[in-house]
Scaffold this active site. Structure first.
Site, mmCIF file in Angstrom:
data_model
loop_
_atom_site.group_PDB
_atom_site.id
_atom_site.type_symbol
_atom_site.label_atom_id
_atom_site.label_comp_id
_atom_site.label_asym_id
_atom_site.label_seq_id
_atom_site.Cartn_x
_atom_site.Cartn_y
_atom_site.Cartn_z
ATOM 1 C CD GLU A 204 -5.417 3.102 -0.471
ATOM 2 O OE1 GLU A 204 -4.732 2.350 -0.951
ATOM 3 O OE2 GLU A 204 -5.323 3.112 0.973
ATOM 4 C CG ASP B 114 -5.510 0.638 3.837
ATOM 5 O OD1 ASP B 114 -5.423 -0.263 4.556
ATOM 6 O OD2 ASP B 114 -4.631 1.762 3.976
ATOM 7 C CE1 TYR C 148 3.949 8.376 12.093
ATOM 8 C CE2 TYR C 148 2.848 8.070 14.181
ATOM 9 C CZ TYR C 148 3.585 8.788 13.359
ATOM 10 O OH TYR C 148 3.653 10.111 13.587
ATOM 11 C CB THR D 174 -6.200 8.245 1.206
ATOM 12 O OG1 THR D 174 -5.779 7.022 2.045
ATOM 13 C CG2 THR D 174 -7.438 8.800 1.350
ATOM 14 C CB THR E 157 -7.092 -4.311 2.046
ATOM 15 O OG1 THR E 157 -6.111 -4.008 2.973
ATOM 16 C CG2 THR E 157 -7.203 -3.789 0.703
ATOM 17 C CD GLN F 187 -2.138 5.019 10.374
ATOM 18 O OE1 GLN F 187 -3.134 4.938 10.280
ATOM 19 N NE2 GLN F 187 -1.158 5.750 9.589
ATOM 20 C CE LYS G 58 -3.101 2.623 6.971
ATOM 21 N NZ LYS G 58 -3.736 3.312 6.179
ATOM 22 N NE ARG H 195 4.860 15.431 9.211
ATOM 23 C CZ ARG H 195 4.131 14.470 8.851
ATOM 24 N NH1 ARG H 195 3.793 13.330 9.576
ATOM 25 N NH2 ARG H 195 3.970 14.047 7.548
ATOM 26 N NE ARG I 198 -7.055 6.937 9.441
ATOM 27 C CZ ARG I 198 -6.421 7.073 8.232
ATOM 28 N NH1 ARG I 198 -5.245 6.586 8.232
ATOM 29 N NH2 ARG I 198 -7.234 7.085 7.127
ATOM 30 C CE1 TYR J 150 -0.363 9.611 4.071
ATOM 31 C CE2 TYR J 150 2.324 10.478 3.879
ATOM 32 C CZ TYR J 150 0.840 10.440 4.271
ATOM 33 O OH TYR J 150 0.595 11.554 5.397
ATOM 34 C CD GLU K 131 -5.734 5.176 4.460
ATOM 35 O OE1 GLU K 131 -5.195 4.851 3.627
ATOM 36 O OE2 GLU K 131 -5.218 5.957 5.583
ATOM 37 C CG ASP L 254 -1.924 1.003 1.131
ATOM 38 O OD1 ASP L 254 -2.604 1.206 -0.176
ATOM 39 O OD2 ASP L 254 -2.378 1.723 2.134
ATOM 40 C CG HIS M 171 -4.356 11.003 2.240
ATOM 41 N ND1 HIS M 171 -5.406 10.931 3.281
ATOM 42 C CD2 HIS M 171 -3.519 9.954 2.706
ATOM 43 C CE1 HIS M 171 -5.010 9.889 4.132
ATOM 44 N NE2 HIS M 171 -3.938 9.495 3.913
ATOM 45 C CD GLU N 177 -7.534 12.960 3.724
ATOM 46 O OE1 GLU N 177 -7.407 13.845 3.012
ATOM 47 O OE2 GLU N 177 -7.812 11.848 3.415
#
Length: 418
Positions: free
Chosen positions: A200, A230, A241, A346, A254, A237, A250, A141, A234, A127, A198, A125, A132, A360
């Site tokens: 995709e 996916d 992560y 995503t 799927t 994660q 994850k 961040r 969260r 990113y 997600e 998978d 996204h 989001e």
């Protein structure tokens, strides 16, 4: 390219997802029968396993459709793929001289159950959606550091679990995991409270590779595409992560749509990737239009209630194409196998209604969305049914994938309670 008419009348409706221009590949079963390979045409499925047994399909000197998955055909490569598409078109087109032989091999889709269309070898998978990545990075961040330094230079990905890829319609059990909230000193083992979707696309590798391949070579060996969800925990994660990325968050499931739409069917909808902020290195540079103009949407339906559309976007919003992702995957010498599945990452657009995840859409839970039923959601609740849809719109026809659907079931009782 305009609509090509079929003697199967339902395939000629401009809004039907399975016209003769499409001919997607799946695996189906009727009551009391074993699963077998089929091709969607209008409201019907052409039983290609039986057609091969009766001599209507004869591509090579050995059977390709005696197993309930499409991998044996995928292994044959583009020349055989093209030969099958040409043969199917001749059998199902308006005016076909073989209609009398084909008609008994048609089964109503409403009388079937759909199964996994191919055996997944491995699953990776990515990113690779700019909007996204920008949204998620800003959330955690700040906008100044939203994208990691490598993001504009390589398609970032992780190796997922092929064993938990399931076909549309499979229920999804809310996972347990280790969670840690900011106001607690220690983690706890609990069911996920921030379970997410997600939106995709999935690209399927047809012929295997051994050693690095170019973007064009990567595009050549992609067999087709599916819709992909996916499922993402969260809260699991967020705790796990760093430093190696997603793992158990994850691994629950799927989901993919039941029909493989071939690259040939999508050819009229090719489009370019976005303008580059930094020039890519030579081995990743675009060599033509490698994305597709495919409208995508997500609906959410609480248990027993009507669905609300919560997002609409388009596959053309991706920053990296599946061909670039696949080429990058091979740069280390990593062999790719028939049946490998690549998740796009995503797919979100530049505005709020185009965001492809609840993370989001609710901005990390701070801005719950209101459904048409009046209920609010930040993340998925038990009993909610999530549906991903996708279609490319041609000249008087539609290329569809079949819906990608999953209903979330409550978590199991604590599996480690003694």
């Amino acid at each position: 390219m305009p609509l090509t008419k079929s003697w199967v009348n339902s395939a000629n409706d401009a809004s039907h997802p399975f016209p003769l221009n499409n001919l997607p590949y799946g695996v189906f079963a009727t009551e009391g029968a074993e699963p077998r390979c089929g091709v969607a045409i209008g409201d019907m499925i052409f039983d290609i396993t039986s057609a091969e047994a009766e001599g209507l399909i004869n591509l090579i000197d050995e059977p390709l459709f005696d197993l309930p998955f499409w991998n044996p055909l995928m292994e044959q490569g583009p020349a055989v793929w093209a030969a099958l598409r040409a043969r199917l078109t001749s059998l199902l087109a308006e005016g076909s001289e073989e209609q009398d032989r084909v008609e008994p091999l048609l089964v109503a889709q409403s009388d079937t159950v759909l199964h996994m269309p191919f055996a997944v070898s491995e699953y990776t998978d990515f990113y690779a959606g700019r909007h996204h990545a920008q949204n998620v990075g800003t959330m955690f961040r700040g906008s100044e550091n939203a994208l990691p330094p490598n993001w504009l230079h390589i398609p970032i990905g992780y190796n997922g679990r092929a064993s938990s890829v399931v076909v549309s319609g499979t229920d999804i059990r809310r996972p347990w995991g280790q969670l840690k909230s900011p106001d607690h000193d220690r983690p706890a083992f609990l069911p996920s409270r921030r379970f997410d979707i997600e939106l995709e696309m999935g690209a399927i590798v047809g012929t295997p590779s051994n050693g690095p391949i170019s973007v064009q070579e990567a595009d050549d060996i992609i067999f087709g595409y599916v819709l992909l969800n996916d499922w993402s925990a969260r809260d699991i994660q967020a705790w796990e992560y760093q430093p190696l990325g997603p793992f158990q968050a994850k691994a629950t499931a799927t989901s993919i749509s039941p029909w493989i739409v071939t690259k040939a069917a999508l050819e009229p909808f090719r489009c370019d990737t976005p303008a580059r902020e930094h020039e890519l290195l030579d081995h990743l540079k675009d060599c033509g239009p490698m994305l597709y103009d495919i409208d995508l949407s997500i609906t959410m339906a609480p248990s027993g209630k009507p669905a609300s559309t919560i997002a609409r976007t388009n596959y053309r919003e991706m920053y990296y194409s599946a061909a670039q992702q696949l080429a990058h995957h091979t740069t280390s010498g990593c062999p790719m196998n028939t049946g490998d599945l690549l998740g796009s990452g995503t797919i979100s657009g530049p505005t709020k209604p185009e965001r492809g995840s609840l993370l989001e859409l609710s901005w990390g839970g701070k801005e719950p969305l209101t459904l048409d039923t009046g209920e609010t959601r930040s993340f998925i609740e038990d009993g909610d049914t999530m549906t991903v849809t996708g279609a490319a719109k041609g000249d008087g026809y539609t290329i569809g994938f079949g819906d990608c659907v999953g209903t979330v079931l409550p978590a199991l009782e604590n599996p480690f309670a003694r």
